[in-house]
Design a protein around this motif. Structure first.
Motif, PDB file in Angstrom:
ATOM      1  N   ASN A   1      56.557 -11.924  52.003  1.00 13.20           N
ATOM      2  CA  ASN A   1      56.141 -10.523  52.009  1.00 13.20           C
ATOM      3  C   ASN A   1      56.540  -9.815  53.306  1.00 13.20           C
ATOM      4  O   ASN A   1      56.787  -8.612  53.314  1.00 13.20           O
TER       5      ASN A   1
ATOM      6  N   ILE B   1      60.089  -8.768  52.763  1.00 15.55           N
ATOM      7  CA  ILE B   1      60.153  -7.567  51.922  1.00 15.55           C
ATOM      8  C   ILE B   1      59.774  -6.330  52.729  1.00 15.55           C
ATOM      9  O   ILE B   1      60.387  -5.268  52.586  1.00 15.55           O
TER      10      ILE B   1
ATOM     11  N   LEU C   1      64.693  -4.363  49.552  1.00 14.38           N
ATOM     12  CA  LEU C   1      64.011  -5.323  48.677  1.00 14.38           C
ATOM     13  C   LEU C   1      62.775  -4.717  48.020  1.00 14.38           C
ATOM     14  O   LEU C   1      62.126  -5.374  47.200  1.00 14.38           O
ATOM     15  N   ARG C   2      62.441  -3.498  48.391  1.00 20.08           N
ATOM     16  CA  ARG C   2      61.323  -2.799  47.739  1.00 20.08           C
ATOM     17  C   ARG C   2      61.767  -1.410  47.287  1.00 20.08           C
ATOM     18  O   ARG C   2      61.040  -0.437  47.374  1.00 20.08           O
TER      19      ARG C   2
ATOM     20  N   SER D   1      55.307  -1.283  51.117  1.00 19.34           N
ATOM     21  CA  SER D   1      55.237  -2.742  51.100  1.00 19.34           C
ATOM     22  C   SER D   1      54.229  -3.192  50.047  1.00 19.34           C
ATOM     23  O   SER D   1      53.236  -2.505  49.789  1.00 19.34           O
TER      24      SER D   1
ATOM     25  N   LEU E   1      54.303  -9.685  46.938  1.00 24.93           N
ATOM     26  CA  LEU E   1      55.130 -10.329  45.921  1.00 24.93           C
ATOM     27  C   LEU E   1      54.405 -11.561  45.376  1.00 24.93           C
ATOM     28  O   LEU E   1      53.901 -12.389  46.131  1.00 24.93           O
TER      29      LEU E   1
ATOM     30  N   PRO F   1      60.966  -4.345  41.640  1.00 27.64           N
ATOM     31  CA  PRO F   1      61.695  -4.543  42.901  1.00 27.64           C
ATOM     32  C   PRO F   1      62.828  -5.527  42.639  1.00 27.64           C
ATOM     33  O   PRO F   1      62.726  -6.380  41.750  1.00 27.64           O
TER      34      PRO F   1
ATOM     35  N   ILE G   1      63.752  -8.227  43.652  1.00 28.98           N
ATOM     36  CA  ILE G   1      63.536  -9.581  44.145  1.00 28.98           C
ATOM     37  C   ILE G   1      62.396 -10.224  43.361  1.00 28.98           C
ATOM     38  O   ILE G   1      61.400  -9.574  43.040  1.00 28.98           O
TER      39      ILE G   1
END
Length: 267
Positions: free
Chosen positions: A121, A124, A130-131, A148, A151, A188, A190
């Protein structure tokens, strides 16, 4: 060079303007300033002045072309040209899972699950791309940087299987995970999945979409994850410096820089 600089400073003090038009040196001065002596000096230093101005122009262009952080005001950012191509392919339904980029890490040793999840996290939070989700506004694709988030890191226990069974099952699960498509408008780019093979053996599968990563990313991510995980175990802050620019900054820079003649040249 010092002599040339002093000469140019003297000209500037007399409001003499020098500039280049292509390879030609141009000059503009107030009436009566360009004496015959000064004209002779200009002629003698002409090539030096041209070289000096060319270098100055290159330095100025370099500074102008540096990628700078954009204002984070909540407004969507444009896509880079590479992202736009991938977005078009996704919207046309032509990609299936072709642009999924799986990263599989073999973890041996005592694993702290909570520390691993926290570390993912932090990665991210560190990388806006990645977000980021993608959408269209009036037909124009944009990227939307999300806050944020936590995940999920599901864990599948294969430790009760025989080594042969575990290997077969693991390969099936890895393939199934990689075959799942991303919904870029919602998801997201990922995902992560943890497989437990034993008390001290795990497989971490991280799946990225190519719209937010590339081959270089797959080499950087494990290094950053390792550094952050080690720091988390020691209850220390991340040792990684903050990123000066993010991918959205690059996308805006690319759109601004690759225009007109520059775009034609690059293409």
């Amino acid at each position: 060079m010092k002599t040339l600089k002093k000469f140019l400073e003297n000209l500037a003090n007399q409001n003499v303007k020098l500039w280049l038009e292509g390879e030609r040196l141009r000059c503009k001065a107030p009436e009566g300033v360009l004496t015959s002596e000064l004209q002779t000096q200009l002629s003698n230093h002409k090539q030096e002045i041209i070289t000096f101005l060319q270098q100055a122009n290159l330095k100025r262009q370099f500074k102008e072309n540096l990628i700078k952080p954009i204002e984070r005001n909540g407004n969507p950012s444009p896509l880079s040209y590479a992202q736009q191509r991938l977005w078009f392919i996704e919207k046309m339904g032509l990609s299936s899972n072709a642009y999924n980029m799986p990263l599989t890490l073999h973890l041996v040793g005592q694993l702290d699950y909570v520390a691993l999840q926290k570390s993912l996290n932090q990665i991210i939070a560190r990388h806006e791309t990645l977000r980021t989700t993608f959408s269209e506004i009036n037909g124009t694709p944009v990227q939307v940087i999300q806050p944020s988030f936590e995940l999920e890191l599901p864990i599948i226990d294969l430790s009760e299987l025989t080594p042969s069974e575990a290997t077969t099952k693991l390969q099936q699960l890895l393939q199934q995970e990689n075959e799942q498509r991303f919904n870029l408008e919602v998801d997201p780019p990922i995902r992560a999945q943890l497989y437990q093979l034993g008390i001290t053996e795990h497989i971490l599968q991280i799946t990225l979409h190519h719209i937010a990563s590339d081959g270089w990313s797959l080499t950087v991510l494990p290094k950053e994850l390792s550094a952050i995980y080690t720091a988390t175990l020691l209850e220390k802050p991340s040792p990684l410096p903050s990123l000066p620019i993010q991918y959205a900054d690059f996308a805006v820079w690319q759109r601004n820089y690759l225009q007109g003649e520059t775009l034609s040249t690059q293409l």
